[in-house]
Scaffold this motif. Sequence first.
Motif, PDB file in Angstrom:
ATOM      1  N   THR A   1      52.875  34.719  36.695  1.00 28.55           N
ATOM      2  CA  THR A   1      52.033  34.011  35.734  1.00 28.55           C
ATOM      3  C   THR A   1      50.824  34.813  35.284  1.00 28.55           C
ATOM      4  O   THR A   1      50.047  34.320  34.466  1.00 28.55           O
ATOM      5  N   ARG A   2      50.652  36.029  35.830  1.00 30.05           N
ATOM      6  CA  ARG A   2      49.490  36.838  35.466  1.00 30.05           C
ATOM      7  C   ARG A   2      49.927  38.255  35.112  1.00 30.05           C
ATOM      8  O   ARG A   2      50.904  38.772  35.638  1.00 30.05           O
ATOM      9  N   TRP A   3      49.124  38.871  34.256  1.00 27.53           N
ATOM     10  CA  TRP A   3      49.307  40.289  33.982  1.00 27.53           C
ATOM     11  C   TRP A   3      48.856  41.068  35.202  1.00 27.53           C
ATOM     12  O   TRP A   3      47.974  40.625  35.938  1.00 27.53           O
ATOM     13  N   PRO A   4      49.439  42.240  35.454  1.00 26.32           N
ATOM     14  CA  PRO A   4      49.020  43.038  36.613  1.00 26.32           C
ATOM     15  C   PRO A   4      47.507  43.271  36.680  1.00 26.32           C
ATOM     16  O   PRO A   4      46.939  43.290  37.762  1.00 26.32           O
ATOM     17  N   SER A   5      46.869  43.404  35.550  1.00 27.04           N
ATOM     18  CA  SER A   5      45.417  43.611  35.554  1.00 27.04           C
ATOM     19  C   SER A   5      44.651  42.379  36.047  1.00 27.04           C
ATOM     20  O   SER A   5      43.472  42.478  36.366  1.00 27.04           O
ATOM     21  N   GLN A   6      45.319  41.248  36.140  1.00 29.98           N
ATOM     22  CA  GLN A   6      44.686  40.010  36.592  1.00 29.98           C
ATOM     23  C   GLN A   6      45.027  39.666  38.039  1.00 29.98           C
ATOM     24  O   GLN A   6      44.515  38.689  38.573  1.00 29.98           O
ATOM     25  N   TRP A   7      45.901  40.442  38.676  1.00 29.02           N
ATOM     26  CA  TRP A   7      46.384  40.086  40.006  1.00 29.02           C
ATOM     27  C   TRP A   7      45.265  39.998  41.041  1.00 29.02           C
ATOM     28  O   TRP A   7      45.161  39.017  41.757  1.00 29.02           O
TER      29      TRP A   7
END
Length: 117
Positions: free
Chosen positions: A57-63
């Motif tokens: 549910t998230r972009w890798p930059s948001q993990w």
Amino acid sequence: RVLFCHGLESGPGGFKPRALRSQGATVTAPDMAMSLWNPTKRNSVVLGLLSPRAMLTRWPSQWIGGALADSFEACVDVQRTALRDAGPAAFDVLIGSSWGGAVAAALIAEGAWTGPA
């Protein structure tokens, strides 16, 4: 009567709640089951990073930021539940240490803790 929010890698049996008890305080210190690195802790950041929800549910930059936010909210929820279950007059003091200080501040900001009745 103290509600104690422990630090990131600490817990309800840590030095600070024990020291408060040794001085005669009645201390409730719910276990927030929090750790940066220990995946056996229910609210750990690493566990949040490895969850399918985070990855799908998230972009890798948001993990990382998302896992920290999820862990923080889960810790706030643990303390919020302790306040609700104990009742409005159960605690005279709210104390937070480090990570727990941020949790305590969030409880105050949202109005979950308004001070002694």
